[in-house]
Design a protein around this motif. Structure first.
Motif, PDB file in Angstrom:
ATOM      1  N   ASP C  19       0.987  -9.965  -0.667  1.00  0.00           N
ATOM      2  CA  ASP C  19       2.355  -9.447  -0.801  1.00  0.00           C
ATOM      3  C   ASP C  19       3.264 -10.428  -1.545  1.00  0.00           C
ATOM      4  OD1 ASP C  19       1.532  -7.177   0.488  1.00  0.00           O
ATOM      5  OD2 ASP C  19       2.392  -7.709   2.429  1.00  0.00           O
ATOM      6  N   LYS C  25       2.332  -6.483  -7.539  1.00  0.00           N
ATOM      7  CA  LYS C  25       3.313  -5.374  -7.471  1.00  0.00           C
ATOM      8  C   LYS C  25       3.563  -4.808  -8.864  1.00  0.00           C
ATOM      9  CE  LYS C  25       6.236  -6.488  -3.456  1.00  0.00           C
ATOM     10  NZ  LYS C  25       5.747  -7.874  -3.210  1.00  0.00           N
ATOM     11  N   ARG C  30      -2.933  -2.523  -4.723  1.00  0.00           N
ATOM     12  CA  ARG C  30      -2.877  -2.670  -3.267  1.00  0.00           C
ATOM     13  C   ARG C  30      -4.243  -3.110  -2.754  1.00  0.00           C
ATOM     14  NH1 ARG C  30      -4.479   1.945  -0.347  1.00  0.00           N
ATOM     15  NH2 ARG C  30      -5.549   3.334  -1.802  1.00  0.00           N
TER      16      ARG C  30
END
Lengths: 150, 150, 150, 150
Positions: C19, C25, C30
């Motif tokens: 993260d 991102k 993911r």
């Protein structure tokens, strides 16, 4: 008492290690220069070292430039360290045709544990010299020669 | 007239090429299996092939697995093609300690010009087998053995 | 007091690190699975990530599989270690054409300092899945994230 | 009729291709020089491109130097050729910390089908410049952009 390693000490330490590399004898290789972060090895063509087209086997080319890179790294390591190859990558630019070959290993970045080296191999043929292979390699300083990836 | 190459034809073509790799004789290597896209080569420990700590030289390990990868690629090339190594990358996982060694080359992706292979080298020591090195390599089909990067 | 790290702890530690990888991102990636020595990451095609022929840029492919390999290595490191990439090598097998992509990183050999990983990237296109790239990489356990080659 | 490609033609062909690499826009990269066999690309630090420790992601570093190497190779290919990356290997010498970065790709050996390149990436931080990564890569001239390993 001086702690600094003199150049002569480094050269003799590397020559002694090179002399224990029996495969370098099999290849007919000799250490021609040892500088800070740079080592040169030369060897003649030998038919015992060829591949199916009569050129030097790519693995022999890799072996000698790996030794040159490893010893280049060792010139910048502490006196009690040994060097082991972590990994290397070779691009073969031309068939290894020649009467004599020269491998040059150079330190690109020396770290406490890992040292990154670049190498190149020259072939001498008909009075001309050309680069036949390049290497990018990672060397590791070890205190205990039993632990390669450790 | 059948155009398909039989397995026996491929095997005998590769055995003949392997027999011309004089360096494989110097190593004491023999071709133990040839399948479609996979080749296995075995060889014994020999003190002539060692580095400074008495283990097999990393370059010898690279040489044999390079040959295994090259011949694995050749099993999937047209009958008139020769194979040359474009580049290879070896990670040395452990010191090459053993009484016998086995290199396995496998085709990962076969193309018209380039074939990508993966290889691994096993060492046999004290009744145990372990992987000591892995290779990722690019092989090239050539009609003219003089043109490596061409 | 238990010293053993549970799987849930490892997974949450890796998810937290993932993260913090802002570039993941940007890619839209993911983390889809974390196992002992194996990590899978998925991401969709995005036109912001393309090269001149409209395929995914090879560097983006390399970035995600590098992250997958790094986290696979981290699953086998002590809880206080961070992971940094020492080096990686990618073979691009096909153009990166697809609607979705999946990178899988696996530990091949875990050592105290260095861990060797293999990775592959799959592209999903027209209901078919194919391997478009493979990676061979060296990861390093660090206590201090400032020292990459140290 | 002159068949020779002028430098201006090569530069404008490479600039046009670079402009189609949407990922280079995402990175904020610009082509700063195109010479025969050498290309330089620069880009600023952007938080969207970082990994978990706040440094530039290794994959972004790889992506830009891969583009620099590919375009360096393209400067020496025929006017109708496109270039695709066959494989690359990156050694990460230091964490990618800096306010600006510069990737330089150079041709080491240009062949008809394959071209071998070397690349390096510099980071600029606190008025100092240092090499943070090096690349060794194989590029391929293609007439049909659909056939990477073909």
């Amino acid at each position: 008492m001086p702690e600094e390693t003199t150049n002569a000490e480094i050269t003799s330490r590397i020559q002694a290690s090179f002399d224990r590399q029996v495969f370098m004898k099999t290849v007919g290789a000799r250490l021609v220069s040892v500088g800070s972060g740079q080592v040169t090895i030369e060897w003649p063509f030998r038919s015992e070292l060829t591949q199916q087209h009569g050129f030097l086997h790519a693995g022999v080319v890799a072996a000698v430039v790996d030794s040159a890179c490893g010893y280049a790294a060792l010139t910048m390591m502490p006196p009690d360290a040994a060097v082991l190859s972590v990994e290397f990558k070779v691009n073969l630019l031309k068939p290894a045709a020649g009467t004599h070959f020269r491998a040059i290993g150079k330190v690109i970045r020396a770290g406490r544990t890992l040292t990154v080296c670049g190498g190149e191999v020259h072939a001498h043929l008909d009075g001309k010299d050309s680069v036949i292979a390049i290497m990018q390699a990672t060397m590791m300083a070890v205190r205990d020669s039993n632990g390669l990836v450790d």
